[in-house]
Design an enzyme around this catalytic site. Structure first.
Site, PDB file in Angstrom:
ATOM      1  N   HIS A 233    -124.695 -65.576 -31.070  1.00  0.00           N
ATOM      2  CA  HIS A 233    -123.511 -65.869 -31.893  1.00  0.00           C
ATOM      3  C   HIS A 233    -122.563 -66.742 -31.077  1.00  0.00           C
ATOM      4  O   HIS A 233    -122.389 -66.517 -29.881  1.00  0.00           O
ATOM      5  CB  HIS A 233    -122.829 -64.546 -32.260  1.00  0.00           C
ATOM      6  CG  HIS A 233    -121.705 -64.682 -33.223  1.00  0.00           C
ATOM      7  ND1 HIS A 233    -120.448 -65.100 -32.847  1.00  0.00           N
ATOM      8  CD2 HIS A 233    -121.648 -64.477 -34.553  1.00  0.00           C
ATOM      9  CE1 HIS A 233    -119.670 -65.137 -33.917  1.00  0.00           C
ATOM     10  NE2 HIS A 233    -120.367 -64.766 -34.969  1.00  0.00           N
ATOM     11  N   TYR A 373    -113.498 -57.093 -42.814  1.00  0.00           N
ATOM     12  CA  TYR A 373    -114.665 -56.576 -43.550  1.00  0.00           C
ATOM     13  C   TYR A 373    -114.286 -55.798 -44.807  1.00  0.00           C
ATOM     14  O   TYR A 373    -114.806 -54.718 -45.054  1.00  0.00           O
ATOM     15  CB  TYR A 373    -115.539 -55.736 -42.612  1.00  0.00           C
ATOM     16  CG  TYR A 373    -116.246 -56.620 -41.609  1.00  0.00           C
ATOM     17  CD1 TYR A 373    -117.482 -57.193 -41.912  1.00  0.00           C
ATOM     18  CD2 TYR A 373    -115.653 -56.955 -40.405  1.00  0.00           C
ATOM     19  CE1 TYR A 373    -118.105 -58.046 -41.021  1.00  0.00           C
ATOM     20  CE2 TYR A 373    -116.271 -57.817 -39.501  1.00  0.00           C
ATOM     21  CZ  TYR A 373    -117.499 -58.348 -39.822  1.00  0.00           C
ATOM     22  OH  TYR A 373    -118.125 -59.208 -38.956  1.00  0.00           O
TER      23      TYR A 373
END
Ligand code: DNO
Length: 397
Positions: A233, A373
């Protein structure tokens, strides 16, 4: 692409049984209970997998199998941590879980200065403001070398930013920067942060990159032999913070590391939200150059904000189709890569994607969720991205 959803495990307030209504079929999760450096026991992996499959879903990607600080700094326990990493990979492969995301950011994972910035539409978004971050670094953390890292313009902006914060706002900022985000470590004090920063004394970007390459030279061939794919990432944001080096911030950084350990198992997570903060990032170029090695996509959008340092822009996490990244051309490029793989007969021709982050919208503000989230904001993002995928699939231009 395979539509995935990040699920933080049984503690996540969004349940696996909610996913069919959201429309995702793949789950992205990790055994967050194990600290970096600890081997993931196969029995626990199997238990988590069974839970996911009982909900009719697939565990598509491990995010993350974290790389320990020992490995990043090549501390005294480096070798045993690499061995532990390989053993976790073996255990995951034994359960047929083959795609593993990780990052190589020193100490802090992703960093924001505000997690609930009010938006005109009534929802909230996360943002990064360099002046506020510098205010934390210079005036709260009081890092000794901090003044060297900021121009006069940034230091002046930081002085104005700190003057505008009362004590509770300073506490909130500290929590947001060092402990407020998923993937960060709860309960660190400023002293803990200073002690950890000291472990990077003398570690330049060149040395950190070499440590990453040394790690991959050990684990990527092992992953390859297990039919697995590792996918790094990018740095979020894609520039150094707190005087720490960051080495996965651009397409060229990826090209260098993927070439140094040249095996398909050494791959990339294309995170448009992280890389796209850099004004010169071109997602289509990333796919053109590194396509065969992209094993996972985080589709997220940001809008750059004015910053007193042009090389370190601020940014707001925008709705998925309303930021600086052109999602249509990005998805078209990724789906083109899928077609190419299909023609080659690759069994990984479907690239897992997830709507990364989302603004907090409507009832999100009343529900418990981890920063970035929320349910509705991410669901809106996935729905919009799904629309693009359907149009590209249908041959739309
Ligand atoms: C933020 C995430 C990161 C990511 C890790 C991967 O939402 O994208 O925390 O999971 O950096 O190792």
């Amino acid at each position: 692409m395979m539509e995935c959803w990040r699920w933080f495990g049984p503690q996540d307030p969004i349940h696996l049984s909610d996913l069919p209504q959201i429309g995702a079929t793949g789950v992205v999760t990790a055994l967050h209970q194990f600290a970096p450096g600890i081997v993931w026991p196969e029995a626990e992996i199997a238990e988590r997998k069974a839970m996911i499959e009982a909900a009719g879903l697939t565990w598509a990607v491990v995010e993350s199998l974290p790389v320990s600080e020992e490995i990043k700094t090549q501390g005294p326990d480096f070798k045993s941590h690499v061995t532990a990493y390989k053993e976790s990979l073996t255990a995951l492969a034994a359960q047929d879980i083959r795609t593993v995301c990780y990052n190589f950011m020193p100490i802090l994972d992703w960093t924001r200065t505000q997690t609930q910035a009010p938006q005109d539409h009534g929802g909230t978004a996360m943002l990064f403001d360099l002046a506020v971050f510098a205010a934390f670094d210079l005036h709260i953390l009081r890092r000794m070398d901090a003044p060297q890292d900021y121009s006069d313009a940034v230091q002046e902006a930081a002085a104005r930013a700190i003057a505008a914060l009362d004590d509770s706002a300073k506490v909130a900022l500290t929590r947001t920067v060092i402990a407020g985000l998923p993937g960060a470590n709860d309960g660190w004090t400023l002293e803990d942060v200073r002690a950890r920063l000291a472990t990077y004394d003398g570690i330049s970007a060149t040395r950190l990159r070499q440590n990453l390459i040394d790690f991959l030279a050990e684990v990527a061939p092992h992953a390859e032999s297990l039919g697995m794919r590792l996918c790094c990432h990018p740095d979020d944001p894609p520039f150094p913070l707190l005087g720490l080096p960051r080495v996965m911030s651009s397409t060229d950084d990826y090209a260098q590391v993927l070439t140094a350990v040249d095996t398909p198992a050494n791959g990339a997570t294309l995170c448009t939200g992280s890389l796209g903060v850099a004004a010169d990032f071109d997602p289509v170029d990333f796919v053109t150059r590194l396509g065969p090695r992209i094993h996972f996509a985080h589709l997220r959008n940001t809008v750059r904000l004015p910053s007193p340092d042009p090389m370190r822009p601020g940014f707001l996490e925008a709705p998925h189709l309303m930021g600086d990244t052109d999602m249509v051309v990005t998805i078209r490029a990724l789906m083109g890569e899928e077609s190419r793989r299909r023609a080659e007969g690759r069994d990984d021709h479907i690239i897992p994607m997830r709507p990364d982050h989302g603004q907090a919208l409507l009832m999100d503000k009343e529900r418990e969720s981890l920063p970035g989230y929320p349910l509705i904001g991410r669901m809106r993002g996935l729905a919009e991205l799904r629309g693009i995928m359907a149009a590209v699939q249908a041959g739309g231009t």
